[in-house]
Design an enzyme around this catalytic site. Structure first.
Site, PDB file in Angstrom:
ATOM      1  N   SER A  15       0.618  -0.907  -0.312  1.00 10.65           N
ATOM      2  CA  SER A  15       0.138  -0.046  -0.017  1.00 10.65           C
ATOM      3  C   SER A  15       0.995   1.391   0.063  1.00 10.65           C
ATOM      4  O   SER A  15       0.358   1.835  -0.431  1.00 10.65           O
ATOM      5  CB  SER A  15      -1.169  -0.131   1.291  1.00 10.65           C
ATOM      6  OG  SER A  15       0.069   0.151   2.600  1.00 10.65           O
ATOM      7  N   SER A 129      15.853  -6.173   4.264  1.00  7.49           N
ATOM      8  CA  SER A 129      16.151  -6.484   5.793  1.00  7.49           C
ATOM      9  C   SER A 129      16.535  -4.198   5.011  1.00  7.49           C
ATOM     10  O   SER A 129      15.408  -3.687   5.449  1.00  7.49           O
ATOM     11  CB  SER A 129      17.113  -7.039   5.173  1.00  7.49           C
ATOM     12  OG  SER A 129      18.340  -6.895   6.823  1.00  7.49           O
ATOM     13  N   TYR A 143      14.092  -2.710  16.093  1.00  5.18           N
ATOM     14  CA  TYR A 143      14.687  -2.523  14.882  1.00  5.18           C
ATOM     15  C   TYR A 143      15.611  -3.130  13.677  1.00  5.18           C
ATOM     16  O   TYR A 143      15.446  -4.169  12.865  1.00  5.18           O
ATOM     17  CB  TYR A 143      14.351  -1.059  14.062  1.00  5.18           C
ATOM     18  CG  TYR A 143      14.361  -0.916  12.816  1.00  5.18           C
ATOM     19  CD1 TYR A 143      12.904  -1.341  11.601  1.00  5.18           C
ATOM     20  CD2 TYR A 143      14.997  -0.451  11.692  1.00  5.18           C
ATOM     21  CE1 TYR A 143      13.365  -1.712  11.164  1.00  5.18           C
ATOM     22  CE2 TYR A 143      15.327  -0.343  10.555  1.00  5.18           C
ATOM     23  CZ  TYR A 143      14.067  -0.975   9.315  1.00  5.18           C
ATOM     24  OH  TYR A 143      13.478  -0.191   8.248  1.00  5.18           O
ATOM     25  N   LYS A 147      16.188  -7.256  11.797  1.00 13.64           N
ATOM     26  CA  LYS A 147      16.358  -7.704   9.980  1.00 13.64           C
ATOM     27  C   LYS A 147      17.531  -7.923  10.105  1.00 13.64           C
ATOM     28  O   LYS A 147      17.513  -8.352   9.121  1.00 13.64           O
ATOM     29  CB  LYS A 147      16.770  -5.594   9.728  1.00 13.64           C
ATOM     30  CG  LYS A 147      15.346  -4.585   9.545  1.00 13.64           C
ATOM     31  CD  LYS A 147      14.710  -5.492   8.480  1.00 13.64           C
ATOM     32  CE  LYS A 147      13.200  -4.841   8.518  1.00 13.64           C
ATOM     33  NZ  LYS A 147      12.502  -4.738   7.448  1.00 13.64           N
TER      34      LYS A 147
HETATM   35  N1  LIG Z   1      12.539   3.781   4.431  1.00 12.13           N
HETATM   36  C1  LIG Z   1      13.865   3.327   4.587  1.00 12.13           C
HETATM   37  O1  LIG Z   1      14.023   4.059   5.100  1.00 12.13           O
HETATM   38  C2  LIG Z   1      13.656   1.795   5.193  1.00 12.13           C
HETATM   39  C3  LIG Z   1      15.084   1.167   5.089  1.00 12.13           C
HETATM   40  C4  LIG Z   1      15.324   0.252   5.053  1.00 12.13           C
HETATM   41  C5  LIG Z   1      14.919  -0.623   4.884  1.00 12.13           C
HETATM   42  N2  LIG Z   1      13.718  -0.878   4.794  1.00 12.13           N
HETATM   43  C6  LIG Z   1      12.447  -1.299   4.300  1.00 12.13           C
HETATM   44  O2  LIG Z   1      11.747  -1.193   3.939  1.00 12.13           O
HETATM   45  C7  LIG Z   1      10.190  -2.421   3.965  1.00 12.13           C
HETATM   46  C8  LIG Z   1       8.995  -0.995   2.940  1.00 12.13           C
HETATM   47  O3  LIG Z   1       8.927   0.017   4.275  1.00 12.13           O
HETATM   48  P1  LIG Z   1       8.712   1.517   3.402  1.00 12.13           P
HETATM   49  O4  LIG Z   1       9.965   2.476   3.722  1.00 12.13           O
HETATM   50  O5  LIG Z   1       8.559   1.674   2.055  1.00 12.13           O
HETATM   51  O6  LIG Z   1       7.882   1.641   4.166  1.00 12.13           O
HETATM   52  P2  LIG Z   1       5.979   2.189   4.595  1.00 12.13           P
HETATM   53  O7  LIG Z   1       5.284   3.288   3.012  1.00 12.13           O
HETATM   54  O8  LIG Z   1       5.879   2.406   6.037  1.00 12.13           O
HETATM   55  O9  LIG Z   1       4.840   1.097   3.889  1.00 12.13           O
HETATM   56  C9  LIG Z   1       5.104  -0.331   5.111  1.00 12.13           C
HETATM   57  C10 LIG Z   1       4.262  -1.025   4.739  1.00 12.13           C
HETATM   58  O10 LIG Z   1       3.688  -2.251   5.892  1.00 12.13           O
HETATM   59  C11 LIG Z   1       3.102  -2.143   5.985  1.00 12.13           C
HETATM   60  N3  LIG Z   1       2.775  -2.991   6.782  1.00 12.13           N
HETATM   61  C12 LIG Z   1       2.573  -3.216   8.075  1.00 12.13           C
HETATM   62  N4  LIG Z   1       2.584  -3.618   9.293  1.00 12.13           N
HETATM   63  C13 LIG Z   1       1.822  -4.761   8.439  1.00 12.13           C
HETATM   64  C14 LIG Z   1       1.115  -5.679   8.893  1.00 12.13           C
HETATM   65  N5  LIG Z   1       1.148  -6.143  10.203  1.00 12.13           N
HETATM   66  N6  LIG Z   1       0.643  -6.865   8.264  1.00 12.13           N
HETATM   67  C15 LIG Z   1       0.526  -6.543   6.581  1.00 12.13           C
HETATM   68  N7  LIG Z   1       0.616  -4.781   6.461  1.00 12.13           N
HETATM   69  C16 LIG Z   1       2.022  -4.677   7.107  1.00 12.13           C
HETATM   70  C17 LIG Z   1       1.986  -1.293   5.736  1.00 12.13           C
HETATM   71  O11 LIG Z   1       0.939  -1.944   5.159  1.00 12.13           O
HETATM   72  P3  LIG Z   1      -0.621  -0.503   5.905  1.00 12.13           P
HETATM   73  O12 LIG Z   1      -0.336   0.685   5.414  1.00 12.13           O
HETATM   74  O13 LIG Z   1      -1.795  -0.974   5.338  1.00 12.13           O
HETATM   75  O14 LIG Z   1      -0.535  -0.403   7.739  1.00 12.13           O
HETATM   76  C18 LIG Z   1       2.520  -0.546   4.961  1.00 12.13           C
HETATM   77  O15 LIG Z   1       2.306  -1.497   3.243  1.00 12.13           O
HETATM   78  C19 LIG Z   1       9.993  -2.695   5.536  1.00 12.13           C
HETATM   79  O16 LIG Z   1      10.379  -3.544   5.604  1.00 12.13           O
HETATM   80  C20 LIG Z   1      10.949  -1.417   6.021  1.00 12.13           C
HETATM   81  O17 LIG Z   1      11.798  -2.392   6.973  1.00 12.13           O
HETATM   82  C21 LIG Z   1      12.785   0.641   4.648  1.00 12.13           C
END
Ligand SMILES: NC(=O)c1ccc[n+]([C@@H]2O[C@H](COP(=O)([O-])OP(=O)(O)OC[C@H]3O[C@@H](n4cnc5c(N)ncnc54)[C@H](OP(=O)(O)O)[C@@H]3O)[C@@H](O)[C@H]2O)c1
Length: 268
Positions: A15, A129, A143, A147
């Protein structure tokens, strides 16, 4: 990837942010995309509301996709969340929640998809990760720990499923501009002994994320890993982060931790 062959992908966290960018990119490449997320959202691809901590819901969702398509070729586990605060003051429920979503969510999805991938003797799994899994960030210790667990889990899994034609790899993004920053659950119970250091550290991280890479640049690396016959086990996104991880491997751990301390934990 074979030209003109149908491929079906399941993407969690579709999403928002990295999951959404990946879903759109795969769709543009002709892949049949099923996006999952915790809440309802408007999507231009097939969408299911599915909580990655709910095993019954995951099994029902994947069964209905397989019954309809006869194949699930790709699984991308993007669902994730962040928490922040000191280890000492983090509430147990918050620690369990982040493990349930980030680590067990990934485990639950992988376990549920494997029977379908084994049936077709083919499958590529990408687990998200983070650079923070290799370079632990103070005050986001749990966190980072989730990871790091994902990396170790994915490596073990990849060897178990190799004879079935299934690959499992990790993609490690660095700071990325997504909804992740606003969704981070901040522990507000830190007292004076930690308080200012936590706020400075998390404030710095928030700034870095909001000035970070686009989710599309992460999606590109995910797609590359999915389409490769033999993807690398660890795929770091961005030159800067590849360099950081290389230096952290070459230099003494003590020095790497000193730099991280200076960046994210030092006393004013
Ligand atoms: N952004 C960064 O700087 C960064 C850096 C390194 C790694 N990551 C990793 O990348 C991945 C994606 O993160 P993002 O940055 O794209 O974050 P985001 O925009 O906050 O997206 C998170 C997604 O996870 C879903 N989610 C959360 N809890 C859930 C659950 N219990 N069941 C099903 N879906 C769930 C959310 O759904 P809803 O919207 O419906 O809640 C949303 O679609 C994560 O694993 C994060 O740790 C992010």
């Amino acid at each position: 990837m074979k030209k003109d062959k149908k491929y079906v992908a399941v993407i969690t966290g579709a999403s928002s942010g990295i999951g959404l960018a990946t879903a759109k990119m795969l769709m543009s490449k002709g892949v049949v995309v099923y996006g999952l997320a915790y809440n309802d959202f408007d999507a231009e691809f097939n969408y299911s509301k599915c909580d990655v901590t709910n095993i019954a819901q995951i099994e029902a969702t994947l069964k209905s996709i397989f019954d309809k398509e006869g194949q699930i070729d790709f699984l991308v586990n993007c669902a994730g969340m962040g928490i922040s605060g000191s280890v000492e003051n983090s509430p147990q429920e918050q620690i369990q929640k982040i493990y349930n979503v980030n680590f067990f969510g990934t485990v639950n999805m992988c376990k549920a998809v494997l029977p379908y991938m084994r049936k077709n003797n083919f499958g590529h799994i990408v687990n998200i990760s983070s650079v923070a899994g290799e370079l632990p960030i103070p005050f986001q210790t749990f966190y980072s720990a989730t990871k790091a667990s994902i990396e170790s889990f994915t490596a073990g899994l990849s060897m178990e499923v190799k004879p079935f034609g299934i690959k499992a790899v990790c993609v490690l993004p660095g700071d990325t501009k997504t909804g992740f920053t606003a969704a981070r659950e901040k522990n507000t119970t830190d007292d004076a002994s930690y308080g200012a250091r936590v706020n400075n550290s998390v404030g710095q991280m928030e700034k870095d994320e909001q000035n970070g890479m686009t989710p599309e640049s992460v999606a590109k690396v995910i797609c590359k890993a999915l389409f490769k016959k033999n993807p690398k086990p660890i795929n770091v996104v961005g030159f800067k982060y590849k360099l950081f991880l290389l230096l952290a491997k070459i230099l003494p751990k003590r020095f790497a931790y000193w730099v991280l301390y200076k960046m994210y934990a030092q006393k004013n």
